[in-house]
Design a protein around this motif. Structure first.
Motif, PDB file in Angstrom:
ATOM      1  N   LYS A   1      80.143  29.638 -35.574  1.00  0.00           N
ATOM      2  CA  LYS A   1      79.026  28.905 -36.176  1.00  0.00           C
ATOM      3  C   LYS A   1      77.775  29.058 -35.320  1.00  0.00           C
ATOM      4  N   VAL A   2      77.933  28.908 -34.004  1.00  0.00           N
ATOM      5  CA  VAL A   2      76.800  29.041 -33.091  1.00  0.00           C
ATOM      6  C   VAL A   2      76.240  30.462 -33.155  1.00  0.00           C
ATOM      7  N   ALA A   3      77.114  31.444 -33.175  1.00  0.00           N
ATOM      8  CA  ALA A   3      76.670  32.838 -33.244  1.00  0.00           C
ATOM      9  C   ALA A   3      75.928  33.103 -34.548  1.00  0.00           C
ATOM     10  N   GLU A   4      76.418  32.561 -35.641  1.00  0.00           N
ATOM     11  CA  GLU A   4      75.755  32.740 -36.935  1.00  0.00           C
ATOM     12  C   GLU A   4      74.382  32.072 -36.936  1.00  0.00           C
ATOM     13  N   ASP A   5      74.287  30.894 -36.339  1.00  0.00           N
ATOM     14  CA  ASP A   5      72.999  30.201 -36.247  1.00  0.00           C
ATOM     15  C   ASP A   5      71.995  30.993 -35.427  1.00  0.00           C
TER      16      ASP A   5
ATOM     17  N   GLY B   1      93.187  18.466 -38.558  1.00  0.00           N
ATOM     18  CA  GLY B   1      91.904  18.706 -39.198  1.00  0.00           C
ATOM     19  C   GLY B   1      90.793  19.122 -38.266  1.00  0.00           C
ATOM     20  N   ALA B   2      91.027  19.125 -36.972  1.00  0.00           N
ATOM     21  CA  ALA B   2      89.988  19.552 -36.048  1.00  0.00           C
ATOM     22  C   ALA B   2      89.950  21.071 -36.027  1.00  0.00           C
ATOM     23  N   GLY B   3      88.763  21.631 -36.015  1.00  0.00           N
ATOM     24  CA  GLY B   3      88.620  23.078 -35.977  1.00  0.00           C
ATOM     25  C   GLY B   3      88.857  23.615 -34.580  1.00  0.00           C
ATOM     26  N   THR B   4      88.973  24.902 -34.484  1.00  0.00           N
ATOM     27  CA  THR B   4      89.181  25.525 -33.183  1.00  0.00           C
ATOM     28  C   THR B   4      87.842  25.758 -32.505  1.00  0.00           C
TER      29      THR B   4
END
Length: 69
Positions: free
Chosen positions: A35-39, A25-28
Protein backbone atom coordinates in the motif's frame (compact mmCIF):
# COMPACT_ATOMS: atom_id res chain seq x y z
CA UNK A 1 -4.11 -48.86 -20.03
CA UNK A 2 -4.95 -45.15 -20.21
CA UNK A 3 -4.09 -42.78 -17.39
CA UNK A 4 -6.87 -41.97 -15.00
CA UNK A 5 -8.02 -38.34 -15.24
CA UNK A 6 -10.17 -38.58 -12.13
CA UNK A 7 -7.36 -38.24 -9.62
CA UNK A 8 -6.91 -34.46 -9.25
CA UNK A 9 -5.19 -34.55 -5.89
CA UNK A 10 -2.81 -31.60 -5.57
CA UNK A 11 -3.72 -29.99 -8.89
CA UNK A 12 -4.71 -26.62 -7.42
CA UNK A 13 -1.49 -25.99 -5.54
CA UNK A 14 -1.20 -25.48 -1.82
CA UNK A 15 -2.73 -22.80 0.34
CA UNK A 16 -0.56 -20.53 2.39
CA UNK A 17 -0.66 -21.08 6.11
CA UNK A 18 -2.28 -18.10 7.81
CA UNK A 19 -0.86 -16.65 10.98
CA UNK A 20 -3.13 -16.03 13.94
CA UNK A 21 -3.24 -12.32 13.17
CA UNK A 22 -4.24 -12.98 9.57
CA UNK A 23 -6.94 -15.41 10.69
CA UNK A 24 -8.39 -12.71 12.91
CA UNK A 25 -8.58 -10.22 10.05
CA UNK A 26 -5.36 -8.29 10.50
CA UNK A 27 -3.38 -7.82 7.31
CA UNK A 28 0.25 -8.70 6.91
CA UNK A 29 3.10 -6.23 6.98
CA UNK A 30 3.64 -7.09 3.33
CA UNK A 31 0.16 -5.81 2.49
CA UNK A 32 0.84 -2.49 4.21
CA UNK A 33 4.21 -2.24 2.45
CA UNK A 34 2.49 -2.73 -0.90
CA UNK A 35 0.00 0.00 0.00
CA UNK A 36 2.81 2.40 0.92
CA UNK A 37 4.68 1.59 -2.29
CA UNK A 38 1.53 2.15 -4.36
CA UNK A 39 0.93 5.50 -2.64
CA UNK A 40 4.50 6.60 -3.32
CA UNK A 41 4.16 5.59 -6.96
CA UNK A 42 0.90 7.51 -7.36
CA UNK A 43 2.49 10.60 -5.80
CA UNK A 44 5.50 10.34 -8.11
CA UNK A 45 3.27 9.96 -11.18
CA UNK A 46 1.23 12.99 -10.10
CA UNK A 47 4.38 15.12 -9.69
CA UNK A 48 5.74 14.00 -13.06
CA UNK A 49 2.46 14.90 -14.77
CA UNK A 50 2.42 18.32 -13.13
CA UNK A 51 6.00 18.98 -14.26
CA UNK A 52 5.24 17.85 -17.80
CA UNK A 53 2.14 20.06 -17.96
CA UNK A 54 4.11 23.04 -16.62
CA UNK A 55 6.87 22.50 -19.19
CA UNK A 56 4.33 22.17 -21.99
CA UNK A 57 2.62 25.38 -20.88
CA UNK A 58 5.89 27.36 -20.77
CA UNK A 59 6.93 25.95 -24.14
CA UNK A 60 3.59 26.97 -25.63
CA UNK A 61 3.96 30.48 -24.22
CA UNK A 62 7.47 30.83 -25.66
CA UNK A 63 6.44 29.53 -29.08
CA UNK A 64 3.38 31.79 -29.35
CA UNK A 65 3.97 35.08 -31.21
CA UNK A 66 3.52 38.19 -29.11
CA UNK A 67 0.05 39.67 -29.16
CA UNK A 68 -0.32 42.87 -31.19
CA UNK A 69 -2.45 45.70 -29.91
Amino acid sequence: MAKSRNNLLGVGGQRKKLSRAEQQGAGTARDSDRKVAEDKKQELVRKMRERAEAQAATAAEQDAPPAQS
